[in-house]
Write a protein that holds these residues in place. Structure first.
Motif, PDB file in Angstrom:
ATOM      1  N   LYS A  88       0.824  -1.208   0.000  1.00 48.03           N
ATOM      2  CA  LYS A  88       0.000   0.000   0.000  1.00 48.03           C
ATOM      3  C   LYS A  88       0.858   1.259   0.000  1.00 48.03           C
ATOM      4  O   LYS A  88       0.567   2.226  -0.717  1.00 48.03           O
ATOM      5  N   ARG A  89       1.923   1.256   0.799  1.00 48.39           N
ATOM      6  CA  ARG A  89       2.750   2.459   0.929  1.00 48.39           C
ATOM      7  C   ARG A  89       3.718   2.644  -0.230  1.00 48.39           C
ATOM      8  O   ARG A  89       4.071   3.772  -0.572  1.00 48.39           O
ATOM      9  N   TYR A  90       4.155   1.533  -0.811  1.00 44.30           N
ATOM     10  CA  TYR A  90       5.128   1.607  -1.903  1.00 44.30           C
ATOM     11  C   TYR A  90       4.617   0.765  -3.072  1.00 44.30           C
ATOM     12  O   TYR A  90       5.075  -0.364  -3.286  1.00 44.30           O
ATOM     13  N   PRO A  91       3.659   1.300  -3.830  1.00 37.54           N
ATOM     14  CA  PRO A  91       3.060   0.541  -4.934  1.00 37.54           C
ATOM     15  C   PRO A  91       4.080   0.056  -5.962  1.00 37.54           C
ATOM     16  O   PRO A  91       3.896  -0.984  -6.584  1.00 37.54           O
ATOM     17  N   SER A  92       5.156   0.821  -6.132  1.00 40.03           N
ATOM     18  CA  SER A  92       6.197   0.424  -7.077  1.00 40.03           C
ATOM     19  C   SER A  92       7.555   0.538  -6.409  1.00 40.03           C
ATOM     20  O   SER A  92       7.703   1.179  -5.360  1.00 40.03           O
ATOM     21  N   ALA A  93       8.555  -0.088  -7.028  1.00 43.20           N
ATOM     22  CA  ALA A  93       9.908  -0.023  -6.484  1.00 43.20           C
ATOM     23  C   ALA A  93      10.410   1.419  -6.440  1.00 43.20           C
ATOM     24  O   ALA A  93      11.152   1.801  -5.527  1.00 43.20           O
ATOM     25  N   LYS A  94       9.999   2.235  -7.401  1.00 45.84           N
ATOM     26  CA  LYS A  94      10.422   3.637  -7.418  1.00 45.84           C
ATOM     27  C   LYS A  94       9.929   4.377  -6.177  1.00 45.84           C
ATOM     28  O   LYS A  94      10.631   5.226  -5.625  1.00 45.84           O
ATOM     29  N   ASP A  95       8.710   4.043  -5.734  1.00 46.07           N
ATOM     30  CA  ASP A  95       8.170   4.675  -4.531  1.00 46.07           C
ATOM     31  C   ASP A  95       9.030   4.325  -3.314  1.00 46.07           C
ATOM     32  O   ASP A  95       9.306   5.175  -2.464  1.00 46.07           O
TER      33      ASP A  95
END
Length: 246
Positions: A57-64
């Motif tokens: 939820k907090r980091y939907p993608s690795a970039k996040d």
């Protein structure tokens, strides 16, 4: 001072680096020293962390996740970790004062995972603790009343919330060990567990997970086990950090 070794684990799909509990670190270190593969228990724990709903939820993608890592402050994390240990000691005293002996205290959340935001962040990290034991409703309320001044003082010191949950083992077993898996996924570690309350529950939950997987294989179905329970074949545990807790 007490020395604490932690293995740092890269969750590829989320772009974050999570600190593993000391017992998992010890198992990984032993396997590495002996040139062995990780045992099935450690593999399951890593799989649960990989598929943790909060991380998704907090980091939907690795970039996040990579972006978030720029706001992580390990020095502040050590201060919060030490504060959590201090609060734990005081909770133990208050629990024993009401006649409780068989319980565990877990640290979970961002401090446990090593994903602590900087102290001057707009939303600084808090401390999350769970007291696990056979508490009646009345005992739970009395314990929470007794530790309220401790929490208030700590909140003033860290300028954010200090959450303390009091739960029974059956609560963690409810809904297919859902709460237990939530703690495992949060890289929870026992700050106090002399009677093995948490270690036994964790073993129960992981054994349940294994039975689910075996039932799935026996029935040949792809839908009998949640995806977050599926162990992966490859994990990246790439760095050990030696930390000191005062």
């Amino acid at each position: 001072m007490k020395e604490r070794a932690e293995q740092m684990y890269w969750v590829h799909t989320r772009g974050v680096i999570v600190a593993l509990p000391p017992d998992a670190t010890a198992s990984i270190g032993k396997a590495h020293a002996n040139g062995e593969e990780l045992n099935h228990i450690v593999q399951r724990r890593l799989s649960i962390i990989n598929n943790d709903g909060i991380l998704k939820k907090r980091y939907p993608s690795a970039k996040d996740g990579v972006k978030y890592m720029n706001s992580v402050d390990m020095e502040w994390r050590e201060i919060l970790y030490g504060k959590a240990n201090s609060i734990c000691t005081q909770i133990v005293e208050q629990a024993k004062a009401i006649g409780k002996e068989d319980f565990a205290i877990l640290l979970f959340g961002s401090v446990a995972k090593g994903l602590v935001r900087k102290q001057d962040h707009a939303d600084p990290s808090n401390i999350d603790l769970a007291v696990i034991g056979q508490f009646t409703y009345e005992e739970r309320e009395e314990l929470l009343d007794r530790i309220r001044p401790i929490r208030i003082k700590a909140v003033e010191e860290i300028r954010n919330n200090v959450g303390v949950f009091v739960q029974t083992p059956d609560k963690l077993r409810h809904s297919d060990y859902g709460a237990a898996f939530m703690y495992i996924g949060s890289s929870a570690r026992a700050l106090y567990d002399p009677k093995g309350v948490w270690s036994s529950l964790q073993e129960e939950a992981l054994s349940y997970q294994r039975r689910c997987k075996e039932n799935k294989q026996n029935r040949g179905s792809k839908n009998n086990i949640p995806q977050w329970m599926e162990p992966k074949k490859h994990f990246t545990v790439f760095k050990r950090e030696e930390a000191v807790v005062r």
